[in-house]
Design an enzyme around this catalytic site. Sequence first.
Site: not given
Length: 220
Positions: A155, A185-187
């Site tokens: 994501i 950056g994220s998840r």
Amino acid sequence: MFHKEGHKIILITLLICIAGSVVVDTRVSLPWLRWTLLVGILILLVLILQFFRNPKRRFSLNQGQVLSPVDGKVVVIEEVFEPEYFKDKRLQISVFMSPLNVHVTRYPLGGAVSYSKYHPGKYLVAWHPKSSEENERTTVVVKSPQFGEVLHRQIAGAMARRIVNYAEEGQEVEQASDSGFIKFGSRVDVFLPIGTAVEVSLDQKVKGGITVLASNHGKE
């Protein structure tokens, strides 16, 4: 060692930093301002290099365990309804990555890729409740003998503008091998069968391909 997804960006950044340093050194007369700008340029280069780093790791592979796909911090452990592929309840474990984490995404399990899809979308902050449904994302499902089908979803966050996904449907993949990369950056969410034994806790720091998120102990 740097990930292949960063080679072009690292080269461009290096050239910009060299050109910028030459301009600052020759055109800025105030010593304090010159040194401030040069330090700023150096910090930019270091940040780009650390972001695309891909450290060598010795993996202990076990198909009875689900490994963390990325470095970061566990931010979600809960049973949820997964609407895209399973369309039923699953155990979700989510790992949030800061810009300082290694951003290589690895397969949490080995097996056959049964689903791989890219979704364009928004760039809400990665911890926003709707980010998993509205942000740019990729969904990959791998079928293993021990767990059946396990889904992991990259994501994009507020800073990310590109997700790279290597998974192709029908492909056989190895546990902890590269599944993709999320830039800046994220998840990643992992969706497991209900009853899978969780081996991590909220706010725990994890390493991609190293930390065990869950095991099939207790799975019916």
